[in-house]
Design an enzyme around this catalytic site. Sequence first.
Site, short mmCIF file in Angstrom:
data_model
loop_
_atom_site.label_atom_id
_atom_site.label_comp_id
_atom_site.label_asym_id
_atom_site.label_seq_id
_atom_site.Cartn_x
_atom_site.Cartn_y
_atom_site.Cartn_z
N HIS A 230 0.85 -1.19 0.00
CA HIS A 230 0.00 0.00 0.00
C HIS A 230 0.88 1.24 0.00
O HIS A 230 2.08 1.15 0.27
CB HIS A 230 -0.90 0.02 1.25
CG HIS A 230 -0.13 0.20 2.52
ND1 HIS A 230 0.52 -0.85 3.15
CD2 HIS A 230 0.15 1.30 3.28
CE1 HIS A 230 1.14 -0.40 4.23
NE2 HIS A 230 0.94 0.90 4.33
N ASP A 232 0.92 5.16 1.90
CA ASP A 232 0.25 5.89 2.98
C ASP A 232 -0.42 7.11 2.36
O ASP A 232 0.11 7.72 1.44
CB ASP A 232 1.26 6.30 4.06
CG ASP A 232 1.86 5.08 4.77
OD1 ASP A 232 1.30 3.97 4.63
OD2 ASP A 232 2.88 5.24 5.46
N HIS A 287 4.76 0.11 -0.08
CA HIS A 287 5.49 -0.72 0.87
C HIS A 287 4.60 -1.83 1.44
O HIS A 287 3.38 -1.79 1.30
CB HIS A 287 6.09 0.13 2.00
CG HIS A 287 5.09 1.00 2.73
ND1 HIS A 287 4.53 2.13 2.18
CD2 HIS A 287 4.55 0.89 3.97
CE1 HIS A 287 3.69 2.68 3.05
NE2 HIS A 287 3.67 1.94 4.14
N ARG A 297 7.03 -8.69 15.48
CA ARG A 297 7.35 -7.31 15.06
C ARG A 297 6.30 -6.32 15.59
O ARG A 297 5.10 -6.62 15.57
CB ARG A 297 7.37 -7.24 13.53
CG ARG A 297 7.61 -5.84 12.98
CD ARG A 297 7.56 -5.81 11.44
NE ARG A 297 7.53 -4.45 10.97
CZ ARG A 297 8.60 -3.72 10.73
NH1 ARG A 297 9.80 -4.23 10.90
NH2 ARG A 297 8.49 -2.48 10.32
C1 LIG Z 1 -4.75 8.45 9.03
C2 LIG Z 1 -4.83 7.22 8.57
C3 LIG Z 1 -3.84 6.59 7.68
C4 LIG Z 1 -4.33 5.16 7.56
C5 LIG Z 1 -5.80 5.34 7.66
C6 LIG Z 1 -5.93 6.28 8.86
C7 LIG Z 1 -5.63 5.51 10.14
C8 LIG Z 1 -4.87 4.22 9.89
C9 LIG Z 1 -3.84 4.31 8.78
C10 LIG Z 1 -3.48 2.96 8.17
C11 LIG Z 1 -2.43 2.16 8.97
C12 LIG Z 1 -2.10 0.84 8.24
C13 LIG Z 1 -1.89 1.04 6.73
C14 LIG Z 1 -3.01 1.93 6.15
C15 LIG Z 1 -2.92 1.97 4.64
C16 LIG Z 1 -4.32 1.44 6.70
O1 LIG Z 1 -5.01 0.58 6.24
O2 LIG Z 1 -4.60 2.13 7.89
C17 LIG Z 1 -2.94 3.30 6.80
C18 LIG Z 1 -3.90 4.39 6.32
C19 LIG Z 1 -3.42 5.27 5.16
O3 LIG Z 1 -2.32 5.83 5.15
O4 LIG Z 1 -4.20 5.37 4.22
O1 LIG Z 2 5.03 -2.12 10.26
C1 LIG Z 2 5.49 -1.39 9.41
O2 LIG Z 2 6.68 -1.17 9.32
C2 LIG Z 2 4.63 -0.73 8.38
C3 LIG Z 2 3.44 -0.05 8.93
C4 LIG Z 2 2.73 0.67 7.86
O3 LIG Z 2 3.05 0.60 6.70
C5 LIG Z 2 1.59 1.50 8.21
O4 LIG Z 2 1.18 1.50 9.39
O5 LIG Z 2 1.11 2.19 7.30
FE LIG Z 3 2.14 2.20 5.55
#
Ligand SMILES: C=C1C[C@]23C[C@H]1CC[C@H]2[C@@]12CCC[C@@](C)(C(=O)O1)[C@H]2[C@@H]3C(=O)O
Ligand SMILES: O=C(O)CCC(=O)C(=O)O
Ligand SMILES: [Fe+2]
Length: 348
Positions: A230, A232, A287, A297
């Site tokens: 994905h 961010d 990533h 982890r």
């Molecule tokens: C502010 C954010 C950023 C979110 C959504 C929300 C809260 C949780 C974050 C994450 C965390 C895990 C990867 C991701 C891809 C997910 O699924 O939830 C992230 C997402 C994003 O960067 O889009």
């Molecule tokens: O665990 C990690 O290093 C990645 C976490 C991550 O990609 C995320 O929270 O968006």
């Molecule tokens: Fe991420």
Amino acid sequence: MATSLSEAYRDTTLQLKHIIPLDFDSIHDLPESHVWTTKDNLLSEKPDVLSIPVIDLNALNATELVRNACQKWGMFHLINHGIPLRLVEEVEEHARRLFGLPLERKLKALRSPSGATGYGVARISPFFSKLMWHEGFTIMGSAVDHAKELWPDEYEEFCDTMDNYQKKMKSLAYKILLLILKALEVDDKNQNQDQEINCTPSFYQSEGALQLNSYPCCPNPNRAVGLAPHTDSLLLTILHQNDTNGLQIFQEGTGWVPVPPVSGALVVNMGDLMHIISNAHFPTVYHRVVPNETRHRFSIAYFYGPPTDSIIAPLSKFQIPCFRPVTLKEYISLKSKHLEKALTLLRN
Ligand SMILES: C=C1C[C@]23C[C@H]1CC[C@H]2[C@@]12CCC[C@@](C)(C(=O)O1)[C@H]2[C@@H]3C(=O)O
Ligand SMILES: O=C(O)CCC(=O)C(=O)O
Ligand SMILES: [Fe+2]
């Protein structure tokens, strides 16, 4: 009134399997629901020959180093970042304690089907047919409501630590943002004229979000995925990883490159919004996390973004903008429907 980040994330209703993580404590074999096909998870991984740069925040040539790292990788390790190691360790300890609770306790703080915060699987989960070897806990603003659900009598220390960490992350993120804007050669003279840069004070109003991630030891790591590939969504992410490998980034022409933890450093990566404001000069980092058979982890990710009503567009110094302007709120909604295709939909 402006929509808060958590409200902006509250527009989809999910099935429970896309909220409730596996009971990792009671599992000894990889269940079918978590077996990914070769195509999904075994794209070749490069040995450690390539490495993401380590940048000293106080280096005299930090701007130049950041520019090179952002162009080539969209990511760097940051040292001398000023965040006390003790605080980072405390956050990690709280994460260990939280994820170490029995599932039925963690479920008390389960993210609601239309909610944004609390315990649950990653938000991107509905886009994939298989489930991930991962559990997360999302905080936006105060963690007090969920912390009370987990520990009715002793939630304060958890909340104080998370508040303190978010406060420190926010000012670090702002420093990094200014450095990146400098790297994009938005000089001071321009800063006064540039409408988008004039938004930077409002960037400082940003709420940000904190995500605690846990990837338990996995009985068959070659057939499982920790966190699916994905990017961010917001401007930038500041990540702490415990001393356990797993994070990898995808580089066109190279493949998956591991990002092993560097002791004392934080990983900084560009998100989709930075890709937009840099007019695609800086990549948004694709990533993933691969699981580990013997090590658990943990990672702590701080997502930094402007208020949800901010307009995001390529900086005005770019005369041919390759993206149309979008509010963060609209972008979040596009991303929750189209995932990585959201950026393409904004292309001019
Ligand atoms: C502010 C954010 C950023 C979110 C959504 C929300 C809260 C949780 C974050 C994450 C965390 C895990 C990867 C991701 C891809 C997910 O699924 O939830 C992230 C997402 C994003 O960067 O889009
Ligand atoms: O665990 C990690 O290093 C990645 C976490 C991550 O990609 C995320 O929270 O968006
Ligand atoms: Fe991420």
